[in-house]
Write an enzyme that holds these catalytic residues in place. Sequence first.
Site, PDB file in Angstrom:
ATOM      1  N   ASP A 195      -8.419  -5.435  -5.627  1.00 49.08           N
ATOM      2  CA  ASP A 195      -8.234  -4.224  -4.829  1.00 49.08           C
ATOM      3  C   ASP A 195      -8.876  -3.019  -5.509  1.00 49.08           C
ATOM      4  O   ASP A 195      -8.879  -2.917  -6.740  1.00 49.08           O
ATOM      5  CB  ASP A 195      -6.730  -3.973  -4.648  1.00 49.08           C
ATOM      6  CG  ASP A 195      -6.439  -2.872  -3.640  1.00 49.08           C
ATOM      7  OD1 ASP A 195      -7.356  -2.515  -2.873  1.00 49.08           O
ATOM      8  OD2 ASP A 195      -5.291  -2.383  -3.615  1.00 49.08           O
TER       9      ASP A 195
ATOM     10  N   SER B  35       0.813  -1.207   0.000  1.00 42.68           N
ATOM     11  CA  SER B  35       0.000   0.000   0.000  1.00 42.68           C
ATOM     12  C   SER B  35       0.856   1.271   0.000  1.00 42.68           C
ATOM     13  O   SER B  35       1.703   1.439  -0.870  1.00 42.68           O
ATOM     14  CB  SER B  35      -0.958  -0.051   1.200  1.00 42.68           C
ATOM     15  OG  SER B  35      -1.937   0.923   1.087  1.00 42.68           O
TER      16      SER B  35
ATOM     17  N   HIS C  97      -6.520  -6.008  -1.533  1.00 45.50           N
ATOM     18  CA  HIS C  97      -5.415  -5.142  -1.139  1.00 45.50           C
ATOM     19  C   HIS C  97      -4.395  -5.882  -0.276  1.00 45.50           C
ATOM     20  O   HIS C  97      -3.204  -5.644  -0.393  1.00 45.50           O
ATOM     21  CB  HIS C  97      -6.001  -3.957  -0.373  1.00 45.50           C
ATOM     22  CG  HIS C  97      -5.041  -2.825  -0.175  1.00 45.50           C
ATOM     23  ND1 HIS C  97      -4.437  -2.178  -1.223  1.00 45.50           N
ATOM     24  CD2 HIS C  97      -4.591  -2.221   0.950  1.00 45.50           C
ATOM     25  CE1 HIS C  97      -3.655  -1.226  -0.743  1.00 45.50           C
ATOM     26  NE2 HIS C  97      -3.734  -1.236   0.568  1.00 45.50           N
TER      27      HIS C  97
END
Length: 467
Positions: free
Chosen positions: A389, A200, A446
């Site tokens: 994601d 991320s 994610h």
Amino acid sequence: MQTVIKITLLIAAAVANCCLGSANKEKYHDIDPGKPLFLTTLIRNATVSRQQIKNFARVNGSQFLGVESYAGYLTVEEKYNSSLYFWYFPAEQNADKAPVVLWLQGGPGSSSLIGLFIENGPLQINEQGKLEKRNYTWSTNHNIIYVDNPVGTGFSTTDHCHGYARNQVDVAVNLYEAITQLYELFEWKNSSGFWITGESYAGKYVPALAYYMHKMQTTTECKIRIPLKGVAIGNGLSDPLNQLKYGDYLYQLGFIDDNGLYKFHSAEESAEICIQSGNMECAFEIFDSLILGDLPAGSLYKNLTGFKSYYNYLKADDELAVLVNRMKVFLQANATRRAIHVGNMLFHDTDKVNKVKKHLRKDYMDTVAPLVEEILKYYTVCVYSGQLDVIVPYTLSLGYLKLLDFPGAERYRTAARKIWRMDGDIVGYFKEAGRLIEIMIRNAGHLAPYDQPKVLYEMITRLTHNY
Ligand SMILES: *[C@@H]1O[C@H](CO)[C@@H](O)[C@H](O)[C@H]1NC(C)=O
Ligand SMILES: *[C@@H]1O[C@H](CO)[C@@H](O)[C@H](O)[C@H]1NC(C)=O
Ligand SMILES: *[C@@H]1O[C@H](CO)[C@@H](O)[C@H](O)[C@H]1NC(C)=O
Ligand SMILES: *[C@@H]1O[C@H](CO)[C@@H](O)[C@H](O)[C@H]1NC(C)=O
Ligand SMILES: *[C@@H]1O[C@H](CO)[C@@H](O)[C@H](O)[C@H]1NC(C)=O
Ligand SMILES: *[C@@H]1O[C@H](CO)[C@@H](O)[C@H](O)[C@H]1NC(C)=O
Ligand SMILES: *[C@@H]1O[C@H](CO)[C@@H](O)[C@H](O)[C@H]1NC(C)=O
């Protein structure tokens, strides 16, 4: 992007505070959380043996299903009393030769203990709040270190507002100092190499640290040479300008209609103008209102789709919040605090007032693409993405990868994509060119290691053991 980085040599000197051997005040449930363990003065003190320090740092294994680990604080900027918290798990197999892997959570402001307990560490917390072993953990064949980064995140701490990172150089300088200290303490002399991994927003931290480490080790006489081999970035935000195409993505998936697309497009155009004119704060505000939704107005994404989460487009609810809360309950227990050497230190994980994020506001939408280009000259760069994601989608990452200039860039644009099969299933697709490995992981969002633990275990193993 800064290419010239100031060299700061810090001689840290925090007060050593060993919680072992402290008076036993236990009665009924009243367990003393002990004191935070600061290791830097001990590491710097040549008369204290490495073994002695390791004994201080050793986490009471009998509280963690017998898993061996070490935890404590490393002072990284003495003038602000800034210390990074680490938790290290030696490899279960062949620890002597196993690669050393650093895992960094994103956020900004998310604790790396999320990676440990929810994604790829040896332990997880079940619905009853009890520890159990994870079936597929990167610690099987890697010496893995989780660091709460930057200071102010998780258990990491600073006493001064100037201690907070304001850009990726600040992040890299502190992390490099911490990793250097860890190498002084644990040495890992026979290890096959060092890898920086993360997810991320760590799509910015990971290249920043790799680049800084490379510069430090090539332009100065460094005391400790860290054998950096490569990096792995999962669903990483690295080049916001070229990853900012949410409208098209959501439209093609059927999450928004033409009216929604129009709104996304106009906001994205404004954000691009902000970035191009160097106004990162206005870009950040638009990004927030589009998708993050941390500001009071919420996000257009949530308003239009009704989704509470942006981590996996098959799941409207925020499943992660449940897991994180479970972890927080576990971490707040005095017995845990005592064992992991944090004492009464506050645990910050994307708090309501997320100071870490606040201080990085001007950096958030800035790019690290030039750093990725630079490290691609010398090190393996694996960019992997869970397909489902929403917050950092696979195809939007391709948007920036295609623009990178690196040895192999031409080949990357035309290279044949390969199907990745495991046990008869199609688990993903990958492409290689030069030192870049780009991977799409099926049936993952994610937090790819959470959704596909076996696949990600296989991925990291191939990456660190074959290249
Ligand atoms: C945890 O430790 C604090 C002291 O730091 C004490 O006040 C509290 O009662 C303890 N809680 C439990 C449940 O043991
Ligand atoms: C280093 O450790 C020794 C032995 O534990 C101690 O006597 C000495 O005061 C320490 N030195 C510093 C500078 O902390
Ligand atoms: C280590 O954990 C065990 C099991 O929970 C506990 O009985 C023991 O008191 C702990 N040791 C220390 C030094 O805290
Ligand atoms: C640095 O911070 C730690 C943790 O808050 C604290 O225990 C320690 O006293 C501080 N050190 C100094 C020199 O202020
Ligand atoms: C872990 O493996 C065991 C034994 O193979 C299995 O029973 C269990 O369901 C697995 N756990 C998870 C979370 O997959
Ligand atoms: C590293 O390898 C050498 C040579 O094989 C061996 O003698 C040494 O014990 C190893 N170091 C550690 C820490 O195991
Ligand atoms: C989301 O909807 C609420 C309620 O209608 C509104 O107040 C808010 O401004 C909207 N946020 C965005 C970013 O569009």
